[in-house]
Design an enzyme around this catalytic site. Structure first.
Site, mmCIF file in Angstrom:
data_model
loop_
_atom_site.group_PDB
_atom_site.id
_atom_site.type_symbol
_atom_site.label_atom_id
_atom_site.label_comp_id
_atom_site.label_asym_id
_atom_site.label_seq_id
_atom_site.Cartn_x
_atom_site.Cartn_y
_atom_site.Cartn_z
ATOM 1 N N ASP A 280 31.537 39.758 39.140
ATOM 2 C CA ASP A 280 31.057 40.484 40.313
ATOM 3 C C ASP A 280 29.556 40.737 40.285
ATOM 4 O OD1 ASP A 280 31.338 42.246 38.161
ATOM 5 O OD2 ASP A 280 33.076 43.238 39.022
ATOM 6 N N ASN B 118 40.049 54.076 37.621
ATOM 7 C CA ASN B 118 41.081 54.042 38.669
ATOM 8 C C ASN B 118 41.911 52.754 38.615
ATOM 9 O OD1 ASN B 118 39.281 52.138 39.582
ATOM 10 N ND2 ASN B 118 38.790 53.160 41.511
HETATM 11 C C1 F6R Z 1 32.291 44.648 35.587
HETATM 12 C C2 F6R Z 1 33.578 44.887 36.241
HETATM 13 C C3 F6R Z 1 34.225 46.238 36.242
HETATM 14 C C4 F6R Z 1 34.089 46.957 34.888
HETATM 15 C C5 F6R Z 1 34.727 48.337 34.971
HETATM 16 C C6 F6R Z 1 34.570 49.105 33.676
HETATM 17 O O1 F6R Z 1 31.882 43.317 35.716
HETATM 18 O O2 F6R Z 1 34.112 43.993 36.832
HETATM 19 O O3 F6R Z 1 35.578 46.104 36.564
HETATM 20 O O4 F6R Z 1 34.708 46.200 33.901
HETATM 21 O O5 F6R Z 1 34.146 49.069 36.010
HETATM 22 O O6 F6R Z 1 33.228 49.376 33.459
HETATM 23 P P1 F6R Z 1 32.701 49.941 32.076
HETATM 24 O O7 F6R Z 1 32.963 48.896 31.069
HETATM 25 O O8 F6R Z 1 31.224 50.167 32.295
HETATM 26 O O9 F6R Z 1 33.456 51.195 31.817
#
Ligand code: F6R
Length: 246
Positions: A67, A135
């Site tokens: 993303d 979430n």
């Molecule tokens: C990032 C992504 C998100 C993160 C998720 C967790 O490329 O696709 O789904 O993996 O928001 O983020 P962190 O690792 O910062 O807690």
């Protein structure tokens, strides 16, 4: 779904890093799906260290990131392209043209959908690395996202914007939209590893492993995938373990 529980964030990086490096060694032309955020940082650090130590060759590897924030150019310090350059790509001999991150300047879903075509043309993702939102989002597929979704422009929820504001000066600087691979795009990967660390992920991990499959917790779609490994530290595993013992 295979569950691996590790001690902490550092060990998470080692185990996940070895898992990915093994794939690169087995297949120098492997196609990896990659994630950004805090979860993969220790993994990328470990990969860089081992790549230097053992002269691992990344020149044939292709990557597709999950993303990107809408509105951020690739050189913006909070963009996911910039993150990938700094956290991994600059430190290994991967070819820039072999690395793909959705473009935050795409304006339409037609443009975004081309990303799935590019993945297909390359041969499909062999191993997809995922983090998970509090979430239960994977990629930026927030609660309610269709299990049939492909890469598109999506709205971020308030929880995600607040969680990600730690990387920005203020909450109002966080983009409210992203281009994200869809749940179907993710499910098309041949193999998936999902990683998580810390107590704030424990509820999402419980749903991922034990929850009823449904769009309210997007991560539950992974229960339908034949080859998923979940690697989490003890903090993140707590609720899943106590649910299993009930
Ligand atoms: C990032 C992504 C998100 C993160 C998720 C967790 O490329 O696709 O789904 O993996 O928001 O983020 P962190 O690792 O910062 O807690």
């Amino acid at each position: 779904m295979k569950l691996v529980i590790v001690k902490d964030y550092n060990e998470l990086g080692k185990i996940t890093g070895d898992f990915i490096l093994e794939k690169v060694k087995q297949n120098p032309n492997v196609i990896l799906g990659l994630a950004t955020g805090s979860s993969p940082i220790t993994t990328y650090e470990y990969i860089i260290e081992k790549t230097k130590e053992n002269n691992i060759d990344w020149s044939g590897v292709k990557t597709f990131n999950l993303d990107e924030y809408v509105g951020l150019t690739p050189d913006h310090e909070q963009s996911y392209r910039y993150f990938m350059e700094k956290q991994l790509f600059e430190h290994i001999n991967i070819k820039k043209e072999n690395t793909h991150v959705p473009n935050g300047l795409w304006k339409t879903n037609e443009e975004a959908a081309q990303y799935d075509e590019e993945i297909k043309k390359a041969g499909g993702i062999d191993l997809q690395l995922l983090g998970i939102g509090q979430n239960g989002h994977i990629g930026f597929n927030e609660p309610g996202a269709s299990f049939d979704s492909i890469t598109s422009i999506v709205d971020l929820t308030k929880t995600t914007i607040e969680a990600n504001s730690r990387f920005f000066e203020k909450v109002s600087d966080v983009p409210t939209k992203a281009v994200s691979m869809g749940l179907k795009s993710i499910m098309n990967s041949k193999e998936i590893i999902l990683i998580a660390s810390g107590a704030n992920k424990t509820e999402a991990i419980k749903h991922l492993i034990k929850g009823e499959i449904g769009t309210e917790w997007p991560c539950t779609v992974l229960q339908n995938h034949p080859n998923v490994t979940v690697i989490v530290d003890q903090e993140a595993a707590k609720e899943a373990i106590s649910a299993a013992n009930k």
